[in-house]
Design a protein around this motif. Structure first.
Motif, PDB file in Angstrom:
ATOM      1  N   MET A   1       0.819  -1.207   0.000  1.00 24.96           N
ATOM      2  CA  MET A   1       0.000   0.000   0.000  1.00 24.96           C
ATOM      3  C   MET A   1       0.857   1.262   0.000  1.00 24.96           C
ATOM      4  O   MET A   1       0.590   2.198  -0.770  1.00 24.96           O
ATOM      5  CB  MET A   1      -0.937   0.004   1.208  1.00 24.96           C
ATOM      6  CG  MET A   1      -1.877   1.200   1.227  1.00 24.96           C
ATOM      7  SD  MET A   1      -3.167   1.114   2.501  1.00 24.96           S
ATOM      8  CE  MET A   1      -2.184   1.476   3.969  1.00 24.96           C
ATOM      9  N   THR A   2       1.875   1.314   0.834  1.00 21.91           N
ATOM     10  CA  THR A   2       2.691   2.531   0.890  1.00 21.91           C
ATOM     11  C   THR A   2       3.530   2.693  -0.374  1.00 21.91           C
ATOM     12  O   THR A   2       3.742   3.819  -0.832  1.00 21.91           O
ATOM     13  CB  THR A   2       3.603   2.541   2.131  1.00 21.91           C
ATOM     14  OG1 THR A   2       4.435   1.367   2.126  1.00 21.91           O
ATOM     15  CG2 THR A   2       2.777   2.560   3.410  1.00 21.91           C
ATOM     16  N   ARG A   3       3.988   1.584  -0.938  1.00 19.07           N
ATOM     17  CA  ARG A   3       4.744   1.692  -2.198  1.00 19.07           C
ATOM     18  C   ARG A   3       3.854   2.230  -3.308  1.00 19.07           C
ATOM     19  O   ARG A   3       4.274   3.077  -4.094  1.00 19.07           O
ATOM     20  CB  ARG A   3       5.333   0.331  -2.579  1.00 19.07           C
ATOM     21  CG  ARG A   3       6.470  -0.130  -1.661  1.00 19.07           C
ATOM     22  CD  ARG A   3       7.246  -1.280  -2.271  1.00 19.07           C
ATOM     23  NE  ARG A   3       6.424  -2.471  -2.440  1.00 19.07           N
ATOM     24  CZ  ARG A   3       6.250  -3.418  -1.503  1.00 19.07           C
ATOM     25  NH1 ARG A   3       6.853  -3.296  -0.327  1.00 19.07           N
ATOM     26  NH2 ARG A   3       5.505  -4.479  -1.743  1.00 19.07           N
TER      27      ARG A   3
ATOM     28  N   ASP B   1      -0.548   4.586  13.913  1.00 21.65           N
ATOM     29  CA  ASP B   1      -0.369   3.656  12.797  1.00 21.65           C
ATOM     30  C   ASP B   1       0.411   4.391  11.710  1.00 21.65           C
ATOM     31  O   ASP B   1      -0.100   5.334  11.093  1.00 21.65           O
ATOM     32  CB  ASP B   1      -1.743   3.211  12.275  1.00 21.65           C
ATOM     33  CG  ASP B   1      -1.648   2.171  11.166  1.00 21.65           C
ATOM     34  OD1 ASP B   1      -0.813   2.337  10.256  1.00 21.65           O
ATOM     35  OD2 ASP B   1      -2.434   1.204  11.200  1.00 21.65           O
ATOM     36  N   HIS B   2       1.645   3.983  11.476  1.00 18.23           N
ATOM     37  CA  HIS B   2       2.501   4.724  10.554  1.00 18.23           C
ATOM     38  C   HIS B   2       2.090   4.574   9.105  1.00 18.23           C
ATOM     39  O   HIS B   2       2.368   5.465   8.287  1.00 18.23           O
ATOM     40  CB  HIS B   2       3.968   4.329  10.766  1.00 18.23           C
ATOM     41  CG  HIS B   2       4.581   4.989  11.962  1.00 18.23           C
ATOM     42  ND1 HIS B   2       5.389   6.100  11.879  1.00 18.23           N
ATOM     43  CD2 HIS B   2       4.459   4.722  13.290  1.00 18.23           C
ATOM     44  CE1 HIS B   2       5.753   6.475  13.087  1.00 18.23           C
ATOM     45  NE2 HIS B   2       5.201   5.653  13.961  1.00 18.23           N
ATOM     46  N   GLU B   3       1.439   3.495   8.759  1.00 12.92           N
ATOM     47  CA  GLU B   3       0.915   3.384   7.394  1.00 12.92           C
ATOM     48  C   GLU B   3      -0.156   4.431   7.146  1.00 12.92           C
ATOM     49  O   GLU B   3      -0.139   5.128   6.122  1.00 12.92           O
ATOM     50  CB  GLU B   3       0.329   1.989   7.153  1.00 12.92           C
ATOM     51  CG  GLU B   3       1.336   0.943   6.721  1.00 12.92           C
ATOM     52  CD  GLU B   3       0.641  -0.297   6.181  1.00 12.92           C
ATOM     53  OE1 GLU B   3       0.901  -0.666   5.027  1.00 12.92           O
ATOM     54  OE2 GLU B   3      -0.160  -0.889   6.930  1.00 12.92           O
TER      55      GLU B   3
ATOM     56  N   LEU C   1      -7.553   4.207  -0.210  1.00  9.10           N
ATOM     57  CA  LEU C   1      -7.623   3.275   0.921  1.00  9.10           C
ATOM     58  C   LEU C   1      -8.736   2.245   0.730  1.00  9.10           C
ATOM     59  O   LEU C   1      -8.592   1.083   1.134  1.00  9.10           O
ATOM     60  CB  LEU C   1      -7.821   4.053   2.218  1.00  9.10           C
ATOM     61  CG  LEU C   1      -6.616   4.889   2.670  1.00  9.10           C
ATOM     62  CD1 LEU C   1      -7.010   5.827   3.803  1.00  9.10           C
ATOM     63  CD2 LEU C   1      -5.459   3.991   3.101  1.00  9.10           C
ATOM     64  N   GLN C   2      -9.832   2.650   0.124  1.00 13.60           N
ATOM     65  CA  GLN C   2     -10.901   1.694  -0.147  1.00 13.60           C
ATOM     66  C   GLN C   2     -10.438   0.596  -1.090  1.00 13.60           C
ATOM     67  O   GLN C   2     -10.823  -0.571  -0.933  1.00 13.60           O
ATOM     68  CB  GLN C   2     -12.123   2.420  -0.725  1.00 13.60           C
ATOM     69  CG  GLN C   2     -12.895   3.237   0.303  1.00 13.60           C
ATOM     70  CD  GLN C   2     -14.016   4.048  -0.300  1.00 13.60           C
ATOM     71  OE1 GLN C   2     -14.047   4.300  -1.515  1.00 13.60           O
ATOM     72  NE2 GLN C   2     -14.950   4.492   0.536  1.00 13.60           N
TER      73      GLN C   2
END
Length: 213
Positions: free
Chosen positions: A15-17, A54-56, A92-93
């Motif tokens: 997700m973060t990438r 939550d860091h993400e 995010l969804q």
């Protein structure tokens, strides 16, 4: 380049990438590096305040907070903060994040130009604003050790005239929707660039309403 500072790094997940790639594709270098710095300032502020976060989610909030200034995500009739919040929500969804967490990120982005409120809310919300305030306004600048400031800026540099560049970037993103700046700090940006700009006035709206008294 991945920076590890005080144990803080960009969370390594699909997700973060994907978020990094998306923001990199949509935003200018100035906004991308600004948003990246905001994450580090936010995460460091979390350590200072001893907040569990939550860091993400924090990373997504920081990286998407200015997406509403881009042509890709401009609704042209909503506040740019809401456009950015909506872009983060949609992202995010797609990753099937819990709705409560999506709401935290949405709120963090929507409120990041509304000082005096986010600091009393969930850590994700409070820290996105703290990171933005540090990078744009220099709030709590001395609260960050010089070596940490230098390390972050070395990887995500500020342009030589960042202060004027970020003001101009704000202006370019909101100049065609001045009505959306009523009641928030971005009215100052249009007033700075357009001397003839007439701000909305809360008292005038009250007096001009259809109520007889």
């Amino acid at each position: 380049m991945t920076l590890n500072i005080n144990g803080i790094r960009i969370p390594d997940s699909l997700m973060t990438r994907q978020a990094t790639e998306l923001v990199r594709d949509c935003e200018s270098d100035l906004l991308f590096h600004h948003s990246s710095r905001v994450y580090y300032w936010a995460a460091l502020a979390g350590q200072q305040r001893k907040l569990q976060v939550d860091h993400e989610l924090l990373y997504i909030g920081c990286m998407f907070h200015d997406m509403g200034l881009t042509a890709h995500h401009c609704s042209c009739d909503k506040r740019f903060e809401v456009d950015g919040a909506n872009a983060a929500r949609d992202f995010l969804q797609q990753h099937h994040i819990d709705q409560a967490d999506i709401t935290k990120v949405w709120t963090a982005i929507a409120l990041h130009t509304t000082p005096g409120i986010p600091e009393f809310m969930d850590p994700v919300i409070a820290l996105v604003t703290a990171g933005v305030e540090m990078d744009v306004l220099g709030i709590n600048y001395d609260g960050y050790d010089a070596d940490k400031r230098d390390a972050v800026v070395a990887v995500h540099p500020r342009s030589p005239q960042f202060k004027e560049d970020i003001i101009n970037t704000f202006y370019q993103g909101i100049k065609d929707r001045p009505q959306t700046t009523f009641g928030n700090v971005k009215a100052d940006v249009i007033a700075d660039k357009e001397p003839a700009f007439v701000r909305g006035n809360f008292c005038s709206i009250i007096r001009g309403s259809q109520w007889p008294a």
